[in-house]
Design an enzyme around this catalytic site. Structure first.
Site, short mmCIF file in Angstrom:
data_model
loop_
_atom_site.label_atom_id
_atom_site.label_comp_id
_atom_site.label_asym_id
_atom_site.label_seq_id
_atom_site.Cartn_x
_atom_site.Cartn_y
_atom_site.Cartn_z
N ARG A 15 0.83 -1.21 0.00
CA ARG A 15 0.00 0.00 0.00
C ARG A 15 0.86 1.26 0.00
O ARG A 15 0.56 2.24 -0.69
CB ARG A 15 -0.94 -0.02 1.21
CG ARG A 15 -2.10 -1.00 1.06
CD ARG A 15 -2.70 -1.37 2.42
NE ARG A 15 -3.87 -2.22 2.28
CZ ARG A 15 -3.81 -3.54 2.02
NH1 ARG A 15 -2.63 -4.13 1.86
NH2 ARG A 15 -4.92 -4.25 1.91
N SER A 156 -10.71 -8.52 -0.01
CA SER A 156 -10.80 -7.09 0.27
C SER A 156 -9.86 -6.29 -0.63
O SER A 156 -9.98 -5.07 -0.73
CB SER A 156 -10.45 -6.82 1.74
OG SER A 156 -9.10 -7.17 2.01
N GLN A 157 -8.93 -6.97 -1.30
CA GLN A 157 -7.99 -6.27 -2.17
C GLN A 157 -8.70 -5.60 -3.35
O GLN A 157 -8.19 -4.60 -3.88
CB GLN A 157 -6.91 -7.22 -2.67
CG GLN A 157 -5.94 -7.64 -1.59
CD GLN A 157 -4.91 -8.63 -2.08
OE1 GLN A 157 -4.90 -9.02 -3.25
NE2 GLN A 157 -4.03 -9.05 -1.19
N SER A 182 -12.22 -9.62 5.42
CA SER A 182 -10.95 -9.03 5.87
C SER A 182 -11.06 -7.52 6.07
O SER A 182 -10.22 -6.74 5.60
CB SER A 182 -9.84 -9.36 4.86
OG SER A 182 -9.71 -10.75 4.68
N ASP A 296 -5.66 -14.88 7.00
CA ASP A 296 -4.30 -15.28 6.67
C ASP A 296 -3.66 -16.10 7.79
O ASP A 296 -2.66 -16.79 7.57
CB ASP A 296 -3.42 -14.05 6.38
CG ASP A 296 -3.54 -13.58 4.94
OD1 ASP A 296 -4.10 -14.33 4.11
OD2 ASP A 296 -3.08 -12.47 4.64
N LYS A 323 -6.82 -18.35 -2.22
CA LYS A 323 -5.53 -17.70 -1.95
C LYS A 323 -4.47 -18.34 -2.86
O LYS A 323 -4.79 -18.81 -3.95
CB LYS A 323 -5.16 -17.84 -0.48
CG LYS A 323 -6.14 -17.17 0.47
CD LYS A 323 -5.98 -15.66 0.48
CE LYS A 323 -6.79 -15.01 1.57
NZ LYS A 323 -6.56 -13.56 1.66
N ARG A 327 -6.47 -23.12 0.81
CA ARG A 327 -5.80 -23.35 2.09
C ARG A 327 -6.58 -24.29 3.02
O ARG A 327 -5.97 -25.00 3.81
CB ARG A 327 -5.51 -22.01 2.79
CG ARG A 327 -4.37 -21.26 2.12
CD ARG A 327 -4.06 -19.95 2.78
NE ARG A 327 -2.92 -19.32 2.12
CZ ARG A 327 -2.62 -18.03 2.20
NH1 ARG A 327 -3.39 -17.22 2.92
NH2 ARG A 327 -1.56 -17.54 1.58
N ARG A 368 2.41 -19.60 3.39
CA ARG A 368 1.75 -19.73 4.69
C ARG A 368 1.59 -21.19 5.11
O ARG A 368 1.65 -21.51 6.30
CB ARG A 368 0.42 -19.00 4.69
CG ARG A 368 0.56 -17.52 4.34
CD ARG A 368 -0.36 -16.63 5.11
NE ARG A 368 -0.17 -15.24 4.71
CZ ARG A 368 0.79 -14.45 5.18
NH1 ARG A 368 1.64 -14.92 6.10
NH2 ARG A 368 0.90 -13.20 4.76
N LYS A 394 8.39 -15.59 -0.61
CA LYS A 394 7.32 -14.67 -0.99
C LYS A 394 7.15 -13.56 0.04
O LYS A 394 6.91 -12.39 -0.32
CB LYS A 394 6.01 -15.44 -1.15
CG LYS A 394 4.81 -14.60 -1.55
CD LYS A 394 3.58 -15.48 -1.74
CE LYS A 394 2.34 -14.65 -2.04
NZ LYS A 394 2.37 -14.02 -3.37
#
Length: 413
Positions: A15, A156-157, A182, A296, A323, A327, A368, A394
């Site tokens: 951001r 939410s991105q 999120s 996450d 994701k 996941r 993750r 990453k």
């Protein structure tokens, strides 16, 4: 008590790079994350003609409120979701023809709600292969702005990308969301926009972004709360204590709430304005928890769940299925391989108490999954074997070294 230094937040770094590129003047970003994702974002900005100077502890960005310096560019977004979703939106506010592509993993991830919104705002945008996915080409001629409705139920991105671009439009944006996951990430975005000089606000389900340009600033990036979750979980699992400096009750990141999940499981948690400390109990307690806003950290909790004294049920996390990998499915697959009984549904997973056995872990190229199940290994006789340990680059290239240092300090080697 062990003190662990966590690298800068991936979400805040992305951001901040967007905001710095869009601001009037020169911004200094201090302690940015150095990882494949953030380097990919910086590389993408350079490809669009922005000027960046990257020193070890500070990145300097010369802003261009008018948009990319080049009239044509071909940007490769690697595996980065923020790169792949934010940079096309930044380019759309400029002038020129810009093509974006990404890795096979990122090509599979959804983009449709965002690109439909951009088209609704008048952006000329074409998906070259599958609709709603990379690669795409846009012929940018600025964004007028206006009102639109957005479904941000998968990520939410999509909303964040539009919010960030709002000050670059001629009329501003009014975005009404029909669904949103999120939420803390959106709150983070609004707080950062205000820091860069735009008074974006939420009223009910509508986000109002005035056409008020960004101003350059000097910005310190806090440690990554999602990355911190692995070390906090390690303390909770082993009965040790870990302190993360620079990350506390005043954090912009919603994933700091993972510490509260550990508290509900019996860990002792101390939050100050600029630190968090977790001390593990004799044994963790089972829990049912809604993790929609901190999804996450779902793999982190799933990875330590077998050691609780009762079932651990994680709910309302469908978005974790889109994701870097699915996941929920990846957690279930790996826990089953470890000998743990698992049940899953569309948006939930329930994990039953067990003593995991040594087994290979399928990372699915997901940082993750790799980091989470590395924590499981702390109390698994014989440990685990990751099929892709390098995928942690990453977000935290030094993860395995940091975990090894902590194991040595705790005498777990």
């Amino acid at each position: 008590m062990t003190v662990v230094e966590i690298p800068g937040s991936k979400s805040i770094t992305a951001r901040a790079l967007f905001l710095a590129a869009a601001a009037e003047g020169t911004t200094v970003l201090r302690r940015p994350l150095r990882s494949d994702d953030s380097e990919g974002f910086a590389e993408g900005l350079r490809t669009l003609g922005y000027r960046l100077d990257q020193q070890p502890d500070a990145w300097t960005v010369e802003g261009r409120p008018a948009g990319p310096a080049l009239g044509e560019a071909d940007v490769y977004c690697r595996d980065g979701a923020t790169t792949a979703r934010f940079l096309p939106t930044l380019a759309a506010a400029g002038q020129g023809t810009f093509r974006f592509d990404a890795s096979a993993q990122m090509r599979r991830r959804p983009l449709g709600p965002l690109t439909r919104a951009l088209r609704e705002l008048g952006v000329d945008l074409t998906h070259e292969q599958a609709e709603g996915h990379h690669p795409l080409t846009l012929r940018a001629d600025g964004i007028k702005g206006g009102a639109l409705t957005l479904d941000a139920g998968l990520s939410s991105q999509f909303l964040t990308a539009l919010l960030l671009a709002g000050p670059l439009t001629s009329d501003g944006l009014d975005i009404t969301v029909s669904d949103l996951v999120s939420v803390p990430y959106v709150e983070m975005t609004l707080a950062m926009m205000r820091r860069f000089g735009n008074d974006a606000r939420r009223v009910g389900d509508t986000f109002h972004v005035p056409p008020q340009g960004y101003r350059a600033t000097d910005y310190l990036i806090e440690p990554d709360a999602s990355t911190a979750s692995y070390f906090l979980a390690a303390a909770a699992l082993t009965g040790r204590s870990v302190t993360i400096p620079g990350l506390g009750s005043e954090s912009l990141q919603g994933d700091i709430r993972f510490a509260e999940v550990l508290r509900e499981m019996g860990a002792e948690v101390t939050l100050t304005p600029d630190s968090v400390t977790v001390t593990g109990p004799a044994r963790l307690s089972g829990i049912t928890v809604n993790m929609r806003d901190i999804s996450d950290t779902v793999p982190t909790l799933a990875a330590i769940a077998p050691f609780a004294d009762g079932p651990v049920r994680i709910e309302d996390v469908y978005n974790t299925r889109v994701k870097e990998c699915d996941r929920l499915a990846a957690c279930a697959e790996n826990l089953t391989a470890l000998g743990v009984r698992v049940e899953t549904g569309r948006d939930w997973i329930e994990i039953h108490p067990a003593q995991p056995r040594s087994a290979p872990i399928a990372c699915h190229g997901d940082h993750r999954i790799a980091m989470s199940f590395s924590i499981t290994a702390l109390r698994t006789e014989g440990g685990v074997t990751l099929d892709d340990p390098g995928c942690v680059r990453k977000t935290f290239p030094g993860f395995h070294d940091a975990l090894a240092d902590m194991r040595t300090t705790w005498g777990l080697d």
